[in-house]
Design a protein around this motif. Structure first.
Motif, PDB file in Angstrom:
ATOM      1  N   SER A   1       0.850  -1.201   0.000  1.00  0.00           N
ATOM      2  CA  SER A   1       0.000   0.000   0.000  1.00  0.00           C
ATOM      3  C   SER A   1       0.883   1.247   0.000  1.00  0.00           C
ATOM      4  N   LEU A   3       0.635   5.699   1.545  1.00  0.00           N
ATOM      5  CA  LEU A   3      -0.396   5.776   2.578  1.00  0.00           C
ATOM      6  C   LEU A   3      -0.229   7.041   3.412  1.00  0.00           C
ATOM      7  N   ILE A  55      -3.847  -1.271  -1.085  1.00  0.00           N
ATOM      8  CA  ILE A  55      -4.505  -0.044  -1.553  1.00  0.00           C
ATOM      9  C   ILE A  55      -3.438   1.038  -1.695  1.00  0.00           C
TER      10      ILE A  55
END
Length: 360
Positions: A315, A318, A332
């Motif tokens: 991810s 972030l 993500i």
């Protein structure tokens, strides 16, 4: 007299005005109606945006004046105690930027006679205060010629998030200033790219420097009821009749931005000048723009007000703001996680503009 020599002392007839309004809906839940973004330590530096703004302007002018909503006046006064209580002007309700700025101009003129004023938003990030003040001094000199002067920010990209100012020829009687040909509302990306390719365009940051009498004179011609209303309120501002004057006149003032009320029509008549602002400037409007101003930690995670552990698994990019529990984000990219006492937001930097659509 050069900008450098003027900066050695305050300019006695210059009054910086800070309109402190708006909520910052794209920064929910950090920013909320009861806690707008200018009252927040948005960058985790230990000072709020309005504190930074006051500190940036104090070396320039005689007195700083802040115009804010009645619900925020006490918090503003608490955060910037160096601003005299009589210079924190509380609006009973939002009437857009023209009413706020015009009321400040009318109060300044009622107290001190004609002065030069400058209007600077409470929620902008300008890291280089010295470079900013040098540009303002140039704008003050240009305003002494009777122009409405705006500061145009040098674009760094063809952004469609800002309006644009088209600069014309240099002004012979105002070194460093240019005639303004036109203001353009926020363009689409292709139009913005074409503007930058053509050259001569700057971002409109909503900064204005002008004589109080020039501003109110234009307003009397273009928005006569608004000018008469703020004059009446200002005449009673320091007297027991303030509340009665506000109750009578404030609800009648036209809701209109200074760009539409003054800048655009006066520019069309040749009365607006622009001073380029080459300093770094940020209008922190959403979590994407906020993240660009922050430095990630060694693990690649950007944190504000965050102590508990964070695990980012596949991810990258972030950003985590606040929170009291360990957090894991898996798979993500460019995620944004915001936790306050009232709410939790999970979004991505690419969707940051859509935070304003949250209905909670």
């Amino acid at each position: 007299m050069t900008s450098e020599s003027i900066l050695a002392a305050r300019i006695d007839d210059f009054y910086p005005v800070i309109p402190a309004g708006g909520v910052g809906s794209r920064l929910w839940p950090m920013s909320r109606p009861e806690r707008p973004k200018f009252l927040i330590d948005l960058l985790g530096t230990g000072s709020t945006l309005i504190q930074d703004t006051v500190a940036r302007l104090e070396p320039l002018g005689a007195e700083v004046m802040i115009v804010t909503g009645a619900r925020h006046a006490d918090a503003v006064a608490e955060q910037v105690p160096q601003v005299p209580a009589g210079n924190v002007v509380a609006e009973p309700s939002p009437r857009d930027s023209m009413a706020a700025i015009a009321l400040a101009a009318a109060i300044i003129e009622a107290r001190h006679g004609e002065q030069i004023m400058g209007s600077f938003a409470a929620d902008h990030v300008i890291p280089d205060g010295e470079a900013f003040r040098a540009v303002v001094v140039t704008a003050i000199q240009a305003a002494r010629t009777g122009k409405v002067v705006t500061i145009g920010i040098e674009p760094t990209e063809p952004s469609s998030a800002f309006g644009y100012i088209q600069a014309g020829e240099p002004l012979a009687d105002a070194p460093g200033a240019f005639a303004v040909e036109a203001f353009t509302e926020k363009p689409d990306p292709d139009t913005a790219a074409a503007m930058l390719a053509q050259g001569g365009y700057a971002w409109n940051a909503g900064m204005f420097v002008v004589s109080t009498s020039v501003l109110l004179g234009h307003l009397a011609r273009l928005q006569p009821m608004l000018e008469a209303g703020v004059r009446a309120i200002a005449a009673a501002w320091d007297d027991p009749g303030r509340d009665d004057a506000l109750a009578e006149y404030w609800p009648t003032l036209t809701k209109i931005a200074i760009d539409h009320a003054i800048a655009e029509p006066v520019a069309a008549a040749g009365g607006v000048a622009m001073v380029p602002g080459p300093f770094s400037w940020h209008d922190v409007g959403d979590f994407d723009s906020l993240a660009t101003l922050l430095t990630p930690d060694a693990d690649g995670v950007t944190r504000i007000g965050r102590v508990p552990a964070v695990s980012a698994v596949d991810s990258p990019g972030l950003t985590v703001i606040g929170g009291s529990k360990p957090l894991a984000v898996v798979g993500i990219a460019d995620a944004v996680v915001v936790e306050t006492d009232e709410a939790i937001l999970i979004t991505s930097r690419t969707a940051a503009q859509r935070v304003k659509d949250v209905d909670l």
